[in-house]
Design an enzyme around this catalytic site. Structure first.
Site, PDB file in Angstrom:
ATOM      1  CB  CYS A 117      -3.982   6.784  11.095  1.00 29.88           C
ATOM      2  SG  CYS A 117      -4.493   5.289  10.255  1.00 29.88           S
ATOM      3  CE  LYS A 133      -1.774   1.827   3.952  1.00 28.13           C
ATOM      4  NZ  LYS A 133      -1.588   3.278   4.093  1.00 28.13           N
ATOM      5  CG  ASN A 134       2.556   2.670   3.553  1.00 31.43           C
ATOM      6  OD1 ASN A 134       1.347   2.901   3.399  1.00 31.43           O
ATOM      7  ND2 ASN A 134       3.121   2.600   4.740  1.00 31.43           N
ATOM      8  NE  ARG A 171      -7.136   4.388   5.639  1.00 29.94           N
ATOM      9  CZ  ARG A 171      -6.222   4.868   6.478  1.00 29.94           C
ATOM     10  NH1 ARG A 171      -6.478   4.942   7.756  1.00 29.94           N
ATOM     11  NH2 ARG A 171      -5.057   5.272   6.042  1.00 29.94           N
ATOM     12  CG  ASP A 208       3.230   1.548   9.431  1.00 28.98           C
ATOM     13  OD1 ASP A 208       2.855   2.396  10.256  1.00 28.98           O
ATOM     14  OD2 ASP A 208       3.321   1.784   8.200  1.00 28.98           O
ATOM     15  NE  ARG A 256       0.669  10.419  10.473  1.00 30.72           N
ATOM     16  CZ  ARG A 256       0.218   9.378   9.791  1.00 30.72           C
ATOM     17  NH1 ARG A 256      -0.992   8.951   9.986  1.00 30.72           N
ATOM     18  NH2 ARG A 256       0.965   8.794   8.907  1.00 30.72           N
TER      19      ARG A 256
END
Ligand code: UD1
Length: 429
Positions: free
Chosen positions: A126, A22-23, A408, A316, A131
């Site tokens: 999230c 995904k990233n 997600r 993560d 952030r």
């Protein structure tokens, strides 16, 4: 909102195919904004975030077609996306879109690089800390962009185009490195990014930009040197395997006991987590096709871990490791150094009987003999999946509410685990 129901206690046996990351897929899709030609991405995972980003890019003028299946194509091979930004029709990324997915903020660099202006909402994503985006903005300023903040939006302007420059990050940021790298690829002259994130997904984007015609030295290191191109061309690129999905399933196998091949996983992308699992007493074997994870009978040893930028232990995987260590024979310590508020899973794991003591950024996890099923709430993407891991090992039934977070970032999780013997199902509301 859907829930997931897990009945714990089954060993996992079989094969779990690992999807594209995904990233990496998200910034690679965004890189399509840099060229008028078609960027073809193979092995794109089927995830809610990918769909959402497709919509956002469509708003800027990117045509996205998803190739049909070819003979011999398996679901595990991922999707083939063709993205063409023949013309950028809108340089505005509105709040409604960016607030739903933080990574969509990364359109800022490519848009200002190609169009000389962009207006992008400050992000959401999230809720795992404040952030900020200061590093992104400083990087673009170093490339000559004028930046203003107005009504929750970032306005970036470079009417004569971006100029190569030197960017020295005071802190490692994956997203700011993506933004700086993509913008530099279309800036005039040479740019140097110091203290760049070394995450494999950054390297994957850099490799793709090279295929598109950018010249980049130092890929995989913390200093990237980019010679900007006037124009970038189309390319074909395959998204690398998801190291976080790999580590998550490895921990699920470690938690339940069992023996599973993580097909298509690449051990070089997660040496630190595999090392920690070995210390915990889990058997890890790297094979030609992936990574075999096994735990047969033996208990789990406690470990001491601190999250760090790559190649350190990834934030993560912190929640998943905590779920696992809540069943170890002794007390583990887990320090979270990347995000200041990434412990929301602690109180949910406690509902299953985990004994975790929090002191600032340090969690002390005293292993218990057994976890017990309960109703829990998914709070963010990685925290949610830690509850699945705990539920798989717990006695009885666990219901995880608000699972949209899992969708997600994890492709077909019930199916992948179910095929290996997990008792897991989705309950639609
Ligand atoms: C990316 C990943 C996310 C992962 C994180 C850290 C994607 C889509 N997301 O998120 O899964 O958990 O890397 O590996 O790839 N920071 C600042 N100022 C900034 C930007 C960041 O202070 O301008 C801080 C953050 O608050 C955080 C740290 O830097 O404390 C690292 O964040 P960053 O690497 O930027 O995370 P993301 O790119 O958002």
């Amino acid at each position: 909102m859907d829930s997931i129901r897990v009945i714990g206690g089954s060993r996992l046996e079989g094969t779990i195919p690992i999807s594209g990351a995904k990233n990496a897929a998200l910034p690679l899709m965004i890189a399509s904004l840099l060229s008028a030609e078609t960027l073809t991405l193979e092995n794109v995972p089927q995830l809610a975030d990918v769909v959402q980003l497709g919509r956002i890019l469509g708003n800027h003028g990117v045509d996205l077609t998803i190739a049909g299946k070819r003979s011999g194509h398996r679901a595990v091979d991922g999707q083939t996306f063709r993205l063409t930004a023949h013309e950028i029709v809108d340089t505005l990324a509105p709040y409604e879109m960016v607030s739903r997915m933080r990574a969509s903020f990364w359109v800022l660099g490519p848009l200002v690089a190609r169009m000389g202006e962009a207006k992008v909402s400050l992000p959401g994503g999230c809720a795992i800390g404040t952030r900020p985006v200061d590093l992104h903005l400083e990087a673009l300023r170093a490339l000559g962009a004028e930046i203003e903040l107005e009504g929750g939006y970032v306005l970036a302007k470079a009417p004569k185009g971006l100029q190569g420059g030197r960017i020295t990050f005071p802190k490692v940021s994956v997203g700011a490195t993506h933004n700086a790298l993509m913008a530099s690829a279309l800036a005039k002259g040479e740019s140097v990014i110091e203290n760049a994130a070394r995450e494999p997904e950054v390297g994957d984007v850099a490799e793709c930009l090279v295929k598109m015609g950018a010249q980049i030295d130092g890929i995989g290191t913390s200093t990237l040197t980019i010679q900007g191109a006037d124009e970038l061309k189309g390319a074909v690129h395959t998204v690398l395997p998801d190291r976080i999905e790999t580590g998550t399933y490895a921990m699920a196998v470690a938690a339940t006991g069992g023996d599973v091949l993580l097909d298509n996983a690449r051990a070089d992308l997660l040496e630190s987590p595999l090392d920690i699992l070995r210390q915990a007493g889990v058997e890890i074997t790297v094979t030609n096709s992936g990574i075999r994870v096994a735990r047969n009978g033996a208990g789990l040893n406690p470990v001491n871990v601190e999250t760090q930028p790559f190649p350190g232990f990834p934030t993560d995987l912190q929640a998943q490791l905590m779920a696992l260590m809540s069943m170890a024979k002794g007390t583990s310590t887990i320090r979270e150094t990347i995000f200041e508020n990434r412990f929301m899973h602690v109180q949910e794991l406690a509902r299953l009987g985990a004994e975790i003591d929090l002191d600032g950024d340090l969690a002390s996890v005293a292993g218990v003999e057994k976890l017990h099923g309960a109703q829990v709430m998914a709070t963010d993407l990685r925290a949610s999946v830690s509850l699945v891991i705990a539920g798989l090992a717990a006695e009885g039934e666990t219901i995880i509410n608000r699972v949209y977070h899992i969708d997600r970032g994890f492709e077909r999780i019930e199916e992948k685990l179910g095929r290996c013997g997990a008792r897991i199902e989705r309950l639609s509301s």
